[in-house]
Design an enzyme around this catalytic site. Sequence first.
Site, PDB file in Angstrom:
ATOM      1  CB  SER A 177      31.733 -18.742  -1.184  1.00 62.50           C
ATOM      2  OG  SER A 177      30.681 -18.609  -1.440  1.00 62.50           O
ATOM      3  NE  ARG A 247      22.497 -15.596   7.251  1.00 60.86           N
ATOM      4  CZ  ARG A 247      23.760 -15.844   7.011  1.00 60.86           C
ATOM      5  NH1 ARG A 247      24.245 -15.518   5.480  1.00 60.86           N
ATOM      6  NH2 ARG A 247      24.733 -16.130   7.608  1.00 60.86           N
ATOM      7  CG  ASP A 345      29.336 -26.194  -2.555  1.00 62.29           C
ATOM      8  OD1 ASP A 345      28.055 -25.819  -2.790  1.00 62.29           O
ATOM      9  OD2 ASP A 345      30.222 -25.585  -2.397  1.00 62.29           O
ATOM     10  CG  HIS A 378      28.972 -23.094  -0.398  1.00 63.88           C
ATOM     11  ND1 HIS A 378      29.679 -23.229  -1.267  1.00 63.88           N
ATOM     12  CD2 HIS A 378      28.437 -21.671   0.153  1.00 63.88           C
ATOM     13  CE1 HIS A 378      30.334 -21.822  -1.289  1.00 63.88           C
ATOM     14  NE2 HIS A 378      29.617 -21.004  -0.465  1.00 63.88           N
ATOM     15  CG  ASP A 379      27.403 -24.070   5.900  1.00 63.80           C
ATOM     16  OD1 ASP A 379      27.562 -22.684   5.317  1.00 63.80           O
ATOM     17  OD2 ASP A 379      26.534 -23.832   6.672  1.00 63.80           O
TER      18      ASP A 379
END
Lengths: 401, 401
Positions: A177, A247, A345, A378-379
């Site tokens: 990232s 968040r 992602d 993305h994680d």
Amino acid sequence: MLPAQKIKAGSVGSVETRYLDLPEPVRLDCGRDLHPVRVAYETYGTLSPARDNVILVCHALSGDAHAAGIAKTPPAESTRDGFGAQDRDGTTAKGLGWWDGMIGPGKAFDTDRFFVVATNLLGGCRGTTGPSSPDPATGRPYGSDFPVVTVADMVRTERAFLDALGIERLAAVAGGSLGGMQALEWAVLFPDQVDSVVVIASTHALAPQGVAWNAIAREAIMRDPDWQGGHYYGTGRAPDAGMGVARMVGHITYLSAPALDEKFSRRLQFADDIRFTIAEPEFEVENYLRHQAASFVKRFDANTYLYTSRALSYFDLAREHGGGSLERALDGVMARTLLIAFSSDWLYPPAAHEEIEVALRNLGKPVEYHLIDAPYGHDCFLLEEARQTPVIRRFLASTPE
Amino acid sequence: MLPAQKIKAGSVGSVETRYLDLPEPVRLDCGRDLHPVRVAYETYGTLSPARDNVILVCHALSGDAHAAGIAKTPPAESTRDGFGAQDRDGTTAKGLGWWDGMIGPGKAFDTDRFFVVATNLLGGCRGTTGPSSPDPATGRPYGSDFPVVTVADMVRTERAFLDALGIERLAAVAGGSLGGMQALEWAVLFPDQVDSVVVIASTHALAPQGVAWNAIAREAIMRDPDWQGGHYYGTGRAPDAGMGVARMVGHITYLSAPALDEKFSRRLQFADDIRFTIAEPEFEVENYLRHQAASFVKRFDANTYLYTSRALSYFDLAREHGGGSLERALDGVMARTLLIAFSSDWLYPPAAHEEIEVALRNLGKPVEYHLIDAPYGHDCFLLEEARQTPVIRRFLASTPE
């Protein structure tokens, strides 16, 4: 540098974050000189006598210098909730580093061979100088008087920090990232000092949708009256409400839609019917979001979120270094490049990795691109350790030591 | 019912929203009876003597009763910005109805043949009773004392409204997004009174990612201190900041990533370099979001946003009517069903339409499913008029008049 005690096979053991004050000011892209600058860091493994086995690991938006091992002093607030790995970009409640599965003896970044260095980035809130640090001009925290920093500024700070440690060359710079952006920036800014870069779930320039999500997250913070124009330190109020929303936005963009289906489905929290409430969470995914927001605001500074989010939105190799051309921007790169993307992602999609691959290939530079088919969005860069490990180990195996 | 003046070929002309007070209370899913209930509505075309040519058009989250033609009294605040159609789920600044391209002489919903009725939904803020309406118990606006309504409650209100107009049967119920949910609910609740339903860019139950986006939007509103627990009317303060963030989230989910690429790319607003600012918008997409937020809060009520968002998140045909089985929920449907989905719509993705199609087909019910390959995301249902028109006209052509 070796762990005092082996906690388990493959762990770097117990570690403590250390701090280093840079001897010189850091010259920033905006034209300002920043001084003093303190850098929080950790190291794992042993520096070779030739000082040629150093890997710099760069963290993502909400991370810190505690990348591996178990913190001697665990963080005061829990950042781990049992739901998944979404908080693993920051130190976990158990004190485990955010990339512990990747860094250690026999792991992807093998501390039996490499000396791994992790720092908290410039503008951070976990030990490195940032908006919550005291402004020498006033003695009070900078707040929004902190200069707007770029990814290049973060990299220059890392360069100055390694200088102070007596480390000239890097065997590798690695990160996912925003960490991958730093790795790319390293290869461009200091081409003759980097042997290889490992860029995971990243990009040469965030796509407009990603720019938009980041803008929305920042708006949520800045529209919170408790943000107070960025000068909330010491007032007893902080923009927790807005940062919670920021968040939440982040979390949903870090996961794929199928991952959310699998994790939460449309399960209700209570009983098997709705309760006709606006204010209370009804679905499990709603409760999860509230929980994530509440735990994040306890460990992270809102201004650091703003500055870091801005830096990663600004980041654009072609604009910064190539007059709009990615190929021109990468023309001076001397490092070997490993690119890893994940099929699900959608925040840092495979396409951008392919653009980097094509540009490097057209330039005749050594580049490897791996697309990992994995469902978590993305994680994945934090979750899919087992599948990244052999790719990274093989890539690093051919790095001159 | 015919326009007094033809503005242009295909337009229903100049129209004015009217209001009707329901004679009886509406019994709600939550158990409460709501009274009084006023319904804002418009009609286009001419009711046939047999009263068998009625199409009810249902709007999406932020829409209103002004679906077609030019408002005699244009809205006070601009909702049109020249960027696209994202505000077309509500009346445009020029006073054009939100689905004007679809409703009119010779259009998809052909007013030369059909009598088209559009209402503002229950809980709305554009003339139909909602949280900003006076609570007869106190004389003050309901605020968050307004009952939590469901899509079924909206449909029951529409049913009662049509009763008052002397209309028993519907040739069709049509809508996109939340409007499509209402159409499905009509087919289930009043199977013998609906000949056909047109469900566009909708679902039988929002996926967890959509539930999450809606939850985040509501959080942004409720965390704004100016929301004041929902009782902000008359205080001189409203949760504009939070609702702006909610709208930004909405906008990005309504568009596809490629549409954002095409529309904005990474273009900067000023000059060709960054200005090192946190608080000011830099990218065109950031400016667009701010603009959209600012214009939306002028025309829409935050509590209506909360209630409507909650209703569409709750909506779940299988849970409500089938004990968890979609097939069982649709078992009583007698209407013919037309489903239209768009390939790039990731908020209301094609998959859910396919699930409805399969369930109806398994039950031996007449159903048509069209997947339109179009790049604009969920907004397609407002933008892709030309491609929906022949599909809808052909489908409605076989409706008994």
